[in-house]
Scaffold this active site. Structure first.
Site, PDB file in Angstrom:
ATOM      1  N   CYS A 117      23.865  33.264 -22.025  1.00 58.72           N
ATOM      2  CA  CYS A 117      24.501  31.620 -22.138  1.00 58.72           C
ATOM      3  C   CYS A 117      25.062  31.148 -20.961  1.00 58.72           C
ATOM      4  CB  CYS A 117      24.814  31.400 -23.339  1.00 58.72           C
ATOM      5  SG  CYS A 117      23.790  32.288 -24.798  1.00 58.72           S
ATOM      6  N   HIS A 145      19.982  23.984 -26.613  1.00 59.55           N
ATOM      7  CA  HIS A 145      20.497  24.969 -25.789  1.00 59.55           C
ATOM      8  C   HIS A 145      19.639  25.976 -25.141  1.00 59.55           C
ATOM      9  CE1 HIS A 145      23.013  28.370 -24.437  1.00 59.55           C
ATOM     10  NE2 HIS A 145      22.628  29.192 -25.552  1.00 59.55           N
ATOM     11  N   CYS A 199      30.693  30.676 -24.872  1.00 60.89           N
ATOM     12  CA  CYS A 199      30.610  32.364 -25.039  1.00 60.89           C
ATOM     13  C   CYS A 199      29.189  32.528 -24.539  1.00 60.89           C
ATOM     14  CB  CYS A 199      30.760  32.145 -26.446  1.00 60.89           C
ATOM     15  SG  CYS A 199      29.559  31.300 -27.336  1.00 60.89           S
TER      16      CYS A 199
END
Lengths: 728, 452
Positions: free
Chosen positions: B116, B406, B436
């Site tokens: 990510c 996302h 994170c």
């Protein structure tokens, strides 16, 4: 039986069990307060849920003791009587342990069958009450939940009762033993174990409330236990008495076959279940408590409890903490033993170098370590990632690079004194001053190996047993010169590797090999006398040895056996005689080295489970045939000839100070050599069977064969004064 | 002589202590600026972008950037894109997208992957290339298309097919075919679980929330906040990094479609998505599978000024961290924040705009609790005191990953642009971006407003 299994871990899961609820019944509030100080159990009320916490004082585990029983039933009575409380959660205050089982000391303290029976009945009453509880009860289990603990938590199935094997939590869920799993939590605002227990309690409370409010139904999906054993058809079949009889018979047969009738517990369990089904649960409970009482009083139970205590003793480092922790280990020789030692080291986080002289040997050794770990992945005991990360602790190499960082070197090269001298000198040239040199030899005296060392105080023996990842025993051998810190370090490493450790003095064959040698000599004589290896195997296994005597020679390796027989024969002379070592010599010359060469007394083929006798052995055996002596050749005599030679030698080791304690002798014999666990080891055997009877046996055989059976002084002393016991 | 210079130095230190809000420029290191950045609207996967390929989306972000900045394509020295689930046909998606977007075929491009924080890695790689003097102008971005993911044949089937390729005779082929079993056809999905632990991220987030005693209600409230703020920002036209995208064969997409403020009552009805039946992480308090792409134009400050640009922000100190992928999978921001602040000589009070990636409500709240805990700081971060809690009024004020969406590989650029645009709008000086990532990794970077 329960006691021996009292230490185990339910892997990384916590679990739940919802005990059956039968609706909510109002009762009068008796007004008793929860503030009473209790030592084993306490409880608090959260909303309308009572949280009962089990916490045996001054102990790492919770055990079912008398005090716990009585406090528990007090508490439960209060809960059932209270109007305010609608459900309850049972939980341990000890992370990692719910209830480990019955308190072994409590059982040992019982003098009579009646006492045990009474204890058992008290426990039953509680469990029965729990089962019949009118308020829902949720058992929140984190860690080991064994024996009686499991009964509090869950009603067990037949298979589990009989084998007593441990079941991982995820498997327990599948079997329907537990209803919900809670995975452990990582770091948060508190230590992970503490928060996990709290979380388990929180979740359990939600379930308890849900059950009391009828929002959650206690009905659970049929677990494997039910689906397997009680599909509709079998459930119907079980209602027919004839079918039931057949089932009992079948189970009993299987149990008899597996235990050889040496362990009374499984058969009694079948009896109890049978009584329960045929005559109702009251009769079943009664029978259970009586049979339990009988079992606790048996010799087998005493022997096994003794082993349990011995094992606890052999899991401690009597030398204290070493000055320097071993973090870097180097192993010389990537054979079966070397690689085995590497396997049990890398998975405990030790950085390990595995060195051999050739790439082929090294490859094989590294593959053995990998396979050992990968098999655990297949059994889901490890993830493939954990395997890889463990395997990265291993470095395979052909040179001495990195030995300058080694804290300990264990050599597992071929059993040849000059070779061992050579590697010792080579290694001492490259290792740091503090590094310990340990030899994994099964028979060469350590002081002889240390003779060429510049620093004999750093030399020690570490005798592992094959296969290293399965055999629990480690025999540590100290010489006159071995320093206390070196011993402390060796024991610390062994404990880290998960071993049960006995520490013995140096001498030919140390303790284990020395006890085995005379028995092996007897094995050869018995074979020479015309007893077929299969028959010999069945005689030894029916006496309680896990592996038959002839098979054992094949497993150990005929060449190794020959080596040991020759070496020790030279030292001990006639006393180790009996069978003709020529038998082993001829076998070696024909390449019959046992399992590793595919042929020994038996023929071994990859993928073939059935073992056939090696017919080429017939001519060898025929050429060395001895006439059997009929007065000492009954089946029982053959068994006792083997066992008494073993026992006599063990006692002699204690007499000579090779062994420090009888307990270590028993642990070494059972865990290293497969001495029948039901007999508790050679020393326990003398105590329970009787020193006089043992001596009588020996004398009978001495009359037939001579010196090899002469009872040693210490044994004779015990026979002469009946009050003398190895265990007081 | 030494005495005098000592006093001078002392005076300088005093100045630093009393006036912490200085610029973060470092001597002898080139200043790196973000000229501007754009993104396609972020869409729930399986909606308008579902027939595209990842490089199509990436191309849309690139052409949007070209349009927005009017940068002459020949000045771009290098292009870097982040992505997570790779389309095997376009494994270097940066190159395929750049070629199609009309960049010069003389501009090299590579693709990075770091779960990510892949786009963050693309940007910081660019920062490194500029700071070291290798490049002056970089385009960094990220893309993710969760509508289509590579589903493979099983390993057994692949082996059979590869062996068949090599088989020479009919006999060999037949004998290989005879080994075929029906179960070979069972497909292999891309791992939704952490490879090292085999645990899905949602499951880990649920355990993390439990470890920090974050309640279901707190999580739902935080998710509702995210959606409400995103809706407000969208309505007020604050999400200026979004560029419209005319999807071939479909209507032009102009805005994010995952922003859906609901009510706590509605959210409370949802069942736990991962730890059943008692977990706390649900579909409503998790980020959703998203399609989207983003891109930013990064330059050496002097180059930007020479070309006449008015940059939006400086990219300052950044930090990557990593920790236990099992129990601390999503705690990256907690670990990265204090380190990057220390490196920059700032405190948490100096930050005007926080832009944290919201993987799960539970993850954000667990990070808050960790940052606010002295016990955690002492025991797990070797710090004497807690990191400190970001003030909520400065935190993700224009929504976050929970509401905006996302797209794994593209989120980093969105965070940086949100921080930069918020600083301009709100008049702040420092922004802190943190995220994170799978693998137990984390990232944080300081964004400094470019003086107006």
């Amino acid at each position: 039986m329960v006691a021996c299994r009292a230490i185990g871990i339910l892997s990384r899961f916590s679990a739940f069990r919802i005990l059956r609820s039968r609706g909510y019944i109002c009762r009068n509030f008796t007004g008793s307060s929860a503030l009473l100080t209790r030592t084993h159990i306490n409880y608090g009320v959260k909303g309308d849920v009572a949280v009962v916490r089990i916490n045996s004082p001054n102990s790492k585990v919770n055990t079912l003791s008398k005090e716990l029983h009585s406090e528990f039933s007090e508490v439960m009575n209060e809960i059932w009587a209270s109007d305010q409380i609608r459900s309850a959660v049972l939980i341990s205050s000890k992370p990692g342990c719910f209830i480990a089982g019955a308190d072994i000391n409590m059982l040992a303290a019982c003098k009579t069958l009646q006492e045990v029976t009474q204890l058992s009945q008290e426990a039953q009453r509680i469990v029965e009450k729990l089962e019949k509880s009118t308020k829902p009860i949720v058992a929140a289990i984190n860690g080991s939940c064994l024996g009686g603990g499991l009964e509090v938590g869950v009603p067990a199935a037949l298979d589990m009762m009989l084998t007593g094997r441990s079941i991982r939590a995820d498997r327990a869920k599948k079997m329907g033993l537990v209803d919900q799993l809670v995975e452990p939590l990582g770091p948060g605002l508190k230590p992970p174990e503490e928060r996990t227990m709290e979380y388990l309690e929180e979740v359990a409370i939600t379930f308890a409330k849900g059950l009391a409010d009828k929002k959650i139904s206690p009905k659970r999906d049929k677990g494997l236990v039910e689906t397997f054993y009680f599909t509709e058809l079998t459930a119907y079949a079980m209602t027919i008495p004839f079918v039931r009889q057949q089932v009992y018979k079948k189970v009993e047969e299987k149990v008899r076959k597996q235990t050889k009738g040496l362990y009374p517990a499984p058969l009694k369990i079948i009896d109890v279940v049978k009584t329960g089904i045929e005559q109702g649960s009251d009769a079943g409970y009664l029978s259970e408590s009586q049979k339990f009482g009988e079992l606790v009083m048996t010799k087998e139970s005493k022997a096994l409890m003794g082993l349990y205590h011995g094992q606890v003793l052999c899991k401690k480092n009597k030398f204290g903490a070493p000055q320097k922790d071993v973090k870097h280990l180097a192993i010389l020789g990537a054979g079966l033993m070397g690689a085995g030692i590497a396997q049990v080291s890398v998975d405990k986080g030790l950085k390990t170098i595995l060195k051999d002289a050739t790439l082929t040997a090294l490859d094989r050794g590294q593959q053995q370590v990998f396979k050992g770990l990968n098999d655990k992945v297949k059994k889901k005991a490890l993830t493939s990632f954990e395997r890889d990360s463990i395997f990265s602790n291993l470095t395979g190499q052909l040179d001495y690079q990195g030995f300058e960082k080694a804290d300990m070197v264990i050599e597992a090269v071929f059993e040849d004194l000059s070779l061992k001298h050579r590697v010792l000198k080579e290694v001492e040239a490259v290792i740091p001053d503090h590094c310990i040199f340990a030899s994994n030899t099964s028979a060469l005296p350590i002081s002889e190996i240390a003779a060429v060392s510049k620093r004999p105080e750093k030399v020690i023996g570490m005798h592992y047993f094959s296969p290293v990842d399965k055999m629990q025993l480690l025999e540590i051998i100290t010489t006159e010169k071995t320093s206390k810190d070196t011993s402390a370090s060796a024991v610390a490493v062994g404990l880290k590797q998960g071993k049960v450790i006995i520490v013995v003095k140096d001498g030919p064959g140390f303790y284990t090999t020395r006890c085995l040698a005379p028995m092996m000599s007897e094995v050869i004589r018995i074979l020479q006398e015309g007893v077929d290896p299969k028959k010999l195997d069945s005689l030894t296994t029916s006496f309680g040895f896990p592996v038959g005597a002839a098979t054992l020679v094949d497993e150990v390796g005929v060449d190794v056996a020959k080596h040991v027989a020759e070496d020790l024969g030279k030292v001990f002379g006639e006393r180790f005689g009996g069978g003709n070592p020529e038998l082993l010599t001829q076998m070696v010359s024909k390449g019959f080295l046992g399992r590793k060469s595919g042929k020994g007394f038996y023929i071994y083929q990859e993928g073939v489970k059935r073992k056939d006798l090696n017919s080429d052995m017939d001519s060898i055996l025929a050429s060395l045939k001895l006439p059997p002596k009929s007065e000492v050749s009954s089946d029982e005599d053959i068994q006792f000839r083997l066992v008494t030679r073993f026992v006599n030698e063990a006692v002699m080791c204690l007499q000579e100070g090779i062994l420090a304690t009888p307990a270590e002798g028993d642990i070494g014999a059972v865990f290293g050599l497969g001495f029948p666990p039901c007999l508790g080891g050679p020393f326990r055997f003398v105590d329970l069977y009787g020193a006089q009877k043992t001596v009588d046996r020996l004398k009978k055989y001495e009359a037939a064969y001579g010196k090899q059976f002469t009872p040693c002084q210490l044994l004779a002393d015990h026979a002469n004064s009946p009050n003398k016991k190895f265990y007081q | 002589m030494t005495l005098v210079s000592g006093w001078l130095l002392y005076g300088w230190i005093i100045a630093v202590q009393t006036k912490t809000k200085k610029t973060l420029a470092k001597p002898n290191i080139r200043n790196v600026v973000v000229v501007d950045g754009v993104r396609t609207p972020f869409l729930l996967s399986g909606t308008s972008y579902k027939d595209l390929m990842p490089h199509d989306l990436a191309r849309a972000a690139l052409t949007g950037l070209l349009h927005r900045t009017s940068v002459p394509k020949e000045v771009v020295d290098y292009i870097i894109f982040g992505t997570v689930i790779q389309e095997v046909k376009t494994s270097n998606v940066a190159r395929e997208a750049a070629l199609g977007a009309g960049f010069s075929d003389k501009t090299p491009a590579h693709t990075v992957t770091m779960a990510c924080i892949s786009a963050n890695q693309a940007m910081t790689t660019g920062v490194g290339l500029i700071a070291s003097g290798q490049c002056d102008v970089i385009v960094a971005g990220g893309v993710e298309l969760m509508s289509d993911i590579p589903i493979r044949h099983s390993r057994k089937m692949r082996k059979l097919m590869l062996d068949l390729n090599k088989a020479k005779s009919m006999g060999q082929r037949l004998s290989l075919i005879s080994k075929f079993r029906f179960n070979f056809l069972a497909p292999e999905l891309p791992a939704v679980a952490e490879f090292s632990t085999n645990e899905t991220m949602g499951h880990s987030a649920d355990r993390l929330a439990a470890a920090f005693a974050v309640s279901r209600l707190e999580q739902d409230e935080y998710a509702l906040r995210s959606h409400s703020l995103a809706k407000k920002a969208q309505d007020e036209g604050l999400l200026s990094d979004v560029v419209p995208f005319k999807v071939p064969g479909k209507d032009t997409v102009t805005k994010d479609n995952g922003i859906r403020p609901s009510s706590l009552e509605q959210m409370a009805k949802l069942k736990p998505a991962f730890i059943k039946p008692y977990g706390t992480v649900t579909a409503a308090n998790s980020s959703f599978l998203t399609d989207g792409a983003s891109a930013v134009l990064i330059m050496a400050e002097e180059k930007a000024l020479a070309m006449g640009y008015k940059p939006k922000a400086y990219l300052r100190d950044f930090m990557y961290v990593s920790q236990d992928p099992k129990d601390q999978l999503l705690l990256g921001p907690t670990y990265a924040t204090p380190k990057v602040l220390e490196k920059a000589g700032l405190t948490i009070n100096d930050i005007d705009a926080f832009e944290f990636h919201e993987a799960f409500s539970g993850q954000i709240l667990a990070n808050f609790k960790a940052m606010d805990s002295d016990w955690f700081a002492e025991n797990y971060m070797s710090r004497k005191t807690k990191v400190g809690l970001p003030p909520l009024e400065k935190f993700n004020n224009w929504g976050g990953s929970l509401s905006l969406g996302h797209p794994f590989g593209a989120t980093g650029c969105r965070l940086v642009m949100a921080a930069a645009n918020r600083l301009r709008k709100e008049g702040g000086q420092y922004g802190l971006v943190a995220a994170c990532a799978a693998g137990g990794q984390g990232h944080a970077m300081i964004v400094e407003a470019y003086p107006k």
